[in-house]
Enzyme design. Structure first.
Site, PDB file in Angstrom:
ATOM      1  N   GLY A   1      -1.663   4.455 -11.078  1.00 12.60           N
ATOM      2  CA  GLY A   1       0.065   3.351 -11.011  1.00 12.60           C
ATOM      3  C   GLY A   1      -1.205   2.629 -10.629  1.00 12.60           C
ATOM      4  O   GLY A   1      -2.155   2.208 -11.062  1.00 12.60           O
ATOM      5  N   LEU A   2      -0.810   0.762 -11.432  1.00 11.53           N
ATOM      6  CA  LEU A   2      -1.423  -0.411 -10.725  1.00 11.53           C
ATOM      7  C   LEU A   2      -1.207  -0.554  -8.995  1.00 11.53           C
ATOM      8  O   LEU A   2      -0.149  -0.759  -9.069  1.00 11.53           O
ATOM      9  CB  LEU A   2      -0.030  -1.828 -11.582  1.00 11.53           C
ATOM     10  CG  LEU A   2      -0.463  -2.928 -11.880  1.00 11.53           C
ATOM     11  CD1 LEU A   2      -1.708  -2.902 -12.565  1.00 11.53           C
ATOM     12  CD2 LEU A   2       0.327  -3.620 -11.967  1.00 11.53           C
ATOM     13  N   HIS A   3      -2.435   0.311  -8.709  1.00 12.78           N
ATOM     14  CA  HIS A   3      -2.273  -0.010  -7.249  1.00 12.78           C
ATOM     15  C   HIS A   3      -3.305  -1.537  -7.173  1.00 12.78           C
ATOM     16  O   HIS A   3      -3.310  -2.577  -8.595  1.00 12.78           O
ATOM     17  CB  HIS A   3      -3.276   0.646  -6.290  1.00 12.78           C
ATOM     18  CG  HIS A   3      -5.122   1.389  -7.831  1.00 12.78           C
ATOM     19  ND1 HIS A   3      -6.075   0.908  -7.389  1.00 12.78           N
ATOM     20  CD2 HIS A   3      -4.645   1.937  -8.891  1.00 12.78           C
ATOM     21  CE1 HIS A   3      -7.118   1.072  -7.800  1.00 12.78           C
ATOM     22  NE2 HIS A   3      -6.450   2.607  -9.004  1.00 12.78           N
ATOM     23  N   ALA A   4      -3.568  -1.920  -5.498  1.00 13.54           N
ATOM     24  CA  ALA A   4      -4.010  -3.151  -5.356  1.00 13.54           C
ATOM     25  C   ALA A   4      -5.240  -3.631  -6.375  1.00 13.54           C
ATOM     26  O   ALA A   4      -5.379  -4.260  -6.919  1.00 13.54           O
ATOM     27  CB  ALA A   4      -4.621  -2.699  -3.954  1.00 13.54           C
TER      28      ALA A   4
ATOM     29  N   ALA B   1      -4.527  -4.413  -9.992  1.00 15.41           N
ATOM     30  CA  ALA B   1      -3.493  -5.828  -9.924  1.00 15.41           C
ATOM     31  C   ALA B   1      -4.305  -6.805  -9.320  1.00 15.41           C
ATOM     32  O   ALA B   1      -3.661  -8.310 -10.049  1.00 15.41           O
ATOM     33  CB  ALA B   1      -2.025  -5.834  -8.558  1.00 15.41           C
TER      34      ALA B   1
END
Lengths: 161, 101
Positions: B17-20, B23
């Protein structure tokens, strides 16, 4: 996701002593060992993995907050803790500021969704300046726990309305 | 030209997913443009220049996001951010951080 779903109450620390990145990560992981959340023999490999992740880019996301994290094969659910540093820690943050508030997360290797949901809960709450200020001023783990519980209650109330 | 709005849909294909890290990369790239950058997930609209905002989306694999840019450099911003999303989609921490691969 609620804080109570992943924060180990016994690992919350209001007075982190460390002044540098590696030591503070070790202190937070040690807190999870003491609470029983992770096994003592896994401590060093978790510290190393968290440090490796930091090398890819600091998790100091600004506003005096960092979310150091890693996956580890020997945890079977997402666990985390919160620690506050009175003096602040040099953490190579994105905004160059010292870090005062730490959320450390350790997740099982195959559960990316829970990790994302925990990051969501943390980031949502940290946008609230009052929450950040109160968290930073917390003197005891009980103060911190109370703030997290209030945040959980607010989120539940929002969902109902 | 100043109020030009350009938008494009992208799908998160990274299994994490769009993790740290992605992002962070997105917010940094977005901040290099003058345009206002919004990212929208099913009606939830956040500031694309803020990592905290982006993490609030909890965008899992398969999520369709709309990137919207408003301003003089909107076209360039969209081009840059769509291509960045293609790169960050391949970011994976598991290979590097798992002690027992």
């Amino acid at each position: 996701m609620n804080f109570s779903d992943f924060i180990e109450v016994g690992a919350i620390r209001a007075d982190l002593k460390a002044l540098d990145k590696e030591t503070v990560i070790e202190e937070l992981v040690e807190a999870l060992v003491q609470s029983g959340g992770i096994q003592p023999q896994d401590k060093m490999s978790i510290v190393e993995a968290v440090m490796k992740r930091e090398e890819l880019g600091s998790t100091g996301i600004g506003r005096g907050v960092a979310v150091p994290h890693t996956k580890h094969a020997n945890v079977n659910r997402l666990i985390g803790t919160v620690g506050i540093s009175r003096n602040g820690v040099e953490f190579a943050s994105l905004d160059g500021e010292k870090v005062f508030i730490f959320f450390l997360l350790v997740s099982p290797p195959d559960r990316p969704t829970n990790h994302l949901r925990a990051l969501e809960s943390i980031s949502r709450q940290l946008r609230d300046d009052t929450f950040c200020r109160f968290l930073k001023q917390s003197k005891t783990p009980e103060d911190i726990l109370l703030l997290l519980e209030e945040a959980d209650d607010d989120r539940k109330a929002d969902k109902k309305s | 030209m100043w109020n030009r709005v350009v938008s494009r849909e992208v799908t998160v294909v990274n299994p994490q997913g769009l993790h740290a890290r992605p992002a962070d990369a997105f917010a940094r790239r977005a901040s290099q443009f003058e345009s206002v950058i919004d990212v929208v997930k099913q009606g939830q609209r956040v500031n694309g220049k803020s990592i905290l905002d982006l993490l609030m989306l909890a965008a899992e694999e398969g999520t369709v996001l709309t990137i919207e840019a408003r301003g003089g450099d909107a076209e360039d911003a969209i081009e840059a951010l769509v291509s960045l999303m293609e790169q960050v989609n391949s970011y994976d921490e598991s290979a590097k951080s798992s002690p027992n691969p």
